[in-house]
Design an enzyme around this catalytic site. Structure first.
Site, PDB file in Angstrom:
ATOM      1  N   LYS A 273       0.853  -1.191   0.000  1.00 54.51           N
ATOM      2  CA  LYS A 273       0.000   0.000   0.000  1.00 54.51           C
ATOM      3  C   LYS A 273       0.884   1.235   0.000  1.00 54.51           C
ATOM      4  O   LYS A 273       1.714   1.415   0.899  1.00 54.51           O
ATOM      5  CB  LYS A 273      -0.903   0.002   1.237  1.00 54.51           C
ATOM      6  CG  LYS A 273      -1.740   1.283   1.398  1.00 54.51           C
ATOM      7  CD  LYS A 273      -2.490   1.291   2.729  1.00 54.51           C
ATOM      8  CE  LYS A 273      -3.186   2.629   2.970  1.00 54.51           C
ATOM      9  NZ  LYS A 273      -3.856   2.690   4.292  1.00 54.51           N
ATOM     10  N   LYS A 285     -10.243  13.006   7.710  1.00 57.39           N
ATOM     11  CA  LYS A 285      -9.816  12.617   9.054  1.00 57.39           C
ATOM     12  C   LYS A 285      -9.991  13.789  10.011  1.00 57.39           C
ATOM     13  O   LYS A 285      -9.850  14.957   9.612  1.00 57.39           O
ATOM     14  CB  LYS A 285      -8.337  12.204   9.035  1.00 57.39           C
ATOM     15  CG  LYS A 285      -8.053  10.919   8.288  1.00 57.39           C
ATOM     16  CD  LYS A 285      -6.568  10.611   8.307  1.00 57.39           C
ATOM     17  CE  LYS A 285      -6.256   9.357   7.503  1.00 57.39           C
ATOM     18  NZ  LYS A 285      -6.794   8.137   8.118  1.00 57.39           N
ATOM     19  N   ASP A 296       1.563   6.593   5.320  1.00 55.15           N
ATOM     20  CA  ASP A 296       0.598   5.615   4.826  1.00 55.15           C
ATOM     21  C   ASP A 296       1.100   4.870   3.589  1.00 55.15           C
ATOM     22  O   ASP A 296       0.365   4.100   2.994  1.00 55.15           O
ATOM     23  CB  ASP A 296      -0.738   6.299   4.529  1.00 55.15           C
ATOM     24  CG  ASP A 296      -1.930   5.391   4.813  1.00 55.15           C
ATOM     25  OD1 ASP A 296      -1.745   4.388   5.522  1.00 55.15           O
ATOM     26  OD2 ASP A 296      -3.025   5.680   4.317  1.00 55.15           O
ATOM     27  N   ASP A 355     -12.072   7.023   3.442  1.00 58.66           N
ATOM     28  CA  ASP A 355     -10.869   6.818   4.261  1.00 58.66           C
ATOM     29  C   ASP A 355     -10.512   5.336   4.379  1.00 58.66           C
ATOM     30  O   ASP A 355      -9.513   4.995   4.993  1.00 58.66           O
ATOM     31  CB  ASP A 355     -11.049   7.440   5.646  1.00 58.66           C
ATOM     32  CG  ASP A 355      -9.733   7.606   6.388  1.00 58.66           C
ATOM     33  OD1 ASP A 355      -8.679   7.652   5.719  1.00 58.66           O
ATOM     34  OD2 ASP A 355      -9.739   7.685   7.633  1.00 58.66           O
ATOM     35  N   GLU A 357      -9.409   3.614   1.954  1.00 56.75           N
ATOM     36  CA  GLU A 357      -8.896   3.658   0.587  1.00 56.75           C
ATOM     37  C   GLU A 357      -7.786   2.660   0.318  1.00 56.75           C
ATOM     38  O   GLU A 357      -7.574   2.232  -0.821  1.00 56.75           O
ATOM     39  CB  GLU A 357      -8.401   5.074   0.264  1.00 56.75           C
ATOM     40  CG  GLU A 357      -6.983   5.400   0.678  1.00 56.75           C
ATOM     41  CD  GLU A 357      -6.727   5.329   2.183  1.00 56.75           C
ATOM     42  OE1 GLU A 357      -5.594   5.020   2.577  1.00 56.75           O
ATOM     43  OE2 GLU A 357      -7.670   5.588   2.963  1.00 56.75           O
ATOM     44  N   ARG A 359      -7.472  -0.465   0.994  1.00 55.88           N
ATOM     45  CA  ARG A 359      -7.951  -1.744   0.467  1.00 55.88           C
ATOM     46  C   ARG A 359      -8.355  -1.632  -1.006  1.00 55.88           C
ATOM     47  O   ARG A 359      -8.326  -2.623  -1.731  1.00 55.88           O
ATOM     48  CB  ARG A 359      -9.103  -2.255   1.335  1.00 55.88           C
ATOM     49  CG  ARG A 359     -10.354  -1.400   1.327  1.00 55.88           C
ATOM     50  CD  ARG A 359     -11.258  -1.693   2.525  1.00 55.88           C
ATOM     51  NE  ARG A 359     -10.666  -1.212   3.765  1.00 55.88           N
ATOM     52  CZ  ARG A 359     -11.234  -1.351   4.960  1.00 55.88           C
ATOM     53  NH1 ARG A 359     -12.413  -1.951   5.065  1.00 55.88           N
ATOM     54  NH2 ARG A 359     -10.637  -0.902   6.043  1.00 55.88           N
TER      55      ARG A 359
END
Length: 511
Positions: A273, A285, A296, A355, A357, A359
């Site tokens: 990811k 968020k 992330d 949020d 996202e 996956r």
């Protein structure tokens, strides 16, 4: 990066700025660990007593500096705690050595050379000390100055990482010790590469620049690389990647970076990811949750580093990395809650929360990786806050569609010193992702959210392919004070596990 050497010198004769010795908590107080005998002798056999007078207890990571006694070449002795002393016929755990060496290296910032006289009974112990020292000495200074944008040589020297770590008793002519040191150097370099990428501010690392980093590494290490830009992604039907990235000014990328060995008969696919910044999108968020969201992309960084490490080590296995790169931003063009995306697999997904996202981009990459029918796929992601709630900040969760594979990865992670825990995939949680308008929704039941995310990803893995999912949301980014070899900021979580998995696969240990 800090240089790593093997030295036949003793702790008394090594020419260095400091000598590092280990101490532990014994039944009756501080005990001096093997490797420090010469230093203890220089103190008249009273090193433990001197350290206790200075407040040392032998606790893990505890550092005590003192002037060297007569008879020692190094002017400073640094005693580092190893924790509880092992039993009479037991050796120190490699992870205890790794953490102690990391604590010592960090305490020696601004030092040119240190001799590490920690317990080195074999090549494995030498590797642990080497890894710990190299990882502990890590600093990220790409965006620092001393206020004038120039810096000064004096201040630079004081803040520079330890320049050389010499492992005493390391047997430089022994093949096993030499190989262990070379592996430690390659592994630490790639973990630190991942850390650098994670620590990069989001205005300096976006999907395009991340892809360029992969292309540069591919050229340097002889890897094959392919970058799908927004035009190729749109044409190819990568609805997950395009849907997540469509609200950002910098469009998404899917990077395939591959290491192949001419004699390999197994192939591992690693999927990461790579959300270079996650605002949450339209499902923004809340305040206080955005500041560290540059991390992330830690999963993609780990995958990238692991592929390069496999190449540097010349492993007899094919390793293909898939970096699913995007920015998740709110704008007039961003995906909205309620939108339906058509994924690369052809499945449709109702986006209930923008949020969730990670996956979505992973789903496209998993489907694409499955088309090459690898022997196994492992995805790595800072996927869910639910996993942090379940396992804390230092442990990552492991889910899989094969119990034996999940167990193997757990064992590997523990072996290399990465805390992990096997997690279930309860089939009853799948129903919560049923959608009235699409094949599946990207959200399900709130309770067990980390498991729900794993079940979502499973839907996009090719039939018959062994797969595991590592949710590194907890350990990927450390916000507290440094400890052991773990710095503040990006940690490089999962790189060691992925590399050892590749090594085991190359050796035929995973079937």
């Amino acid at each position: 990066m800090t240089a790593l050497t093997l030295s036949t010198s003793s702790a008394a004769t090594v020419r260095a700025d400091a000598v590092v010795v280990g101490v532990a908590k014994g039944a009756k107080g501080v005990v001096v660990a093997p490797g420090a005998e010469a230093v203890d002798k220089a103190f008249g056999g009273k090193l433990a007593a001197v350290l206790e007078t200075l407040g040392a207890s032998g606790a893990e990571g505890e550092v005590t500096k003192l002037p060297a006694a007569d008879g020692l070449k190094a002017p400073v002795v640094l005693a580092v705690g190893l924790g509880e002393a092992p039993g009479k016929d037991e050796d120190y755990d490699p992870e205890a050595l790794r953490r102690a060496a990391g604590s010592a290296a960090r305490a020696l910032t601004g030092t040119k050379k240190a001799g590490f006289a920690l317990p080195v009974e074999d090549a494995e112990a030498a590797a642990a000390v080497g890894e710990g020292a190299l990882l502990g000495a890590y600093t990220f200074t790409a965006f620092r100055s001393n206020g004038n944008g120039q810096g000064t040589k004096k201040n630079d020297a004081k803040s520079a990482p330890l320049a050389e770590a010499a492992i005493l008793g390391g047997k430089p002519r022994d093949k096993e010790f030499k190989a262990a040191a070379e592996r430690a150097q390659a592994l630490a370099a790639e973990i630190n590469r991942a850390r650098d990428l994670i620590n990069m501010p989001p205005n300096a690392l976006d999907p395009k620049t991340f892809a360029a980093e992969a292309q540069a590494a591919a050229k340097e290490f002889g890897l094959k690389v392919e970058v799908l830009d927004e035009k190729a992604l749109k044409k190819g039907g990568y609805g997950g990647l395009m849907g997540v990235g469509q609200g950002a000014e910098t469009p998404p990328r899917l990077v395939r970076i591959a290491y192949t060995h001419p004699k390999a008969d197994k192939t591992l696919a690693l999927v990461g990811k790579g959300i270079t910044y996650d605002s949450g999108g339209i499902s923004l968020k809340p305040a206080g949750h955005n500041e560290t969201m540059k991390c992330d992309m830690s999963g993609a960084a780990a995958v990238f580093a692991a592929v390069v490490a496999a190449a540097r080590l010349g492993l007899r296995v094919n390793v293909t990395g898939w970096l699913a790169l995007a920015e998740n931003m709110p704008s007039g063009s961003a995906t909205r809650p309620g939108d339906v995306l058509t994924m690369y697999s052809g499945k449709t997904v109702e986006v209930l929360n923008t949020d969730a996202e990670g996956r979505l981009v992973l789903a496209d990459a998993l489907t694409r990786a499955s088309e090459e029918t690898p022997d196994a796929i492992v995805d790595v992601a800072t996927l869910t806050g639910a996993m942090v709630l379940a396992l804390g900040n230092r442990t990552f969760g492991i889910m899989a569609n094969d119990d034996a594979f999940r167990t193997s990865i757990h064992e590997i992670a523990e072996e290399v010193g990465e805390q992990s825990w096997p997690m279930p995939m309860p089939s009853e949680l799948r129903k919560g992702m049923d959608s009235p308008v699409a094949d599946i929704a990207n959200m399900g039941e709130r309770m067990g959210g980390g498991l729900v995310a794993g079940l979502f990803l499973k839907e996009f893995v090719g039939e018959g392919i062994t797969w595991a999912h590592l949710d590194i949301a907890g350990p990927a980014f450390h916000e507290g004070a440094p400890w052991g070899y773990t710095p503040k900021g990006g940690t490089g979580s999962a790189v060691r596990t992925l590399v050892r998995l590749a090594e085991r696969t190359a050796a035929g240990d995973l079937g």
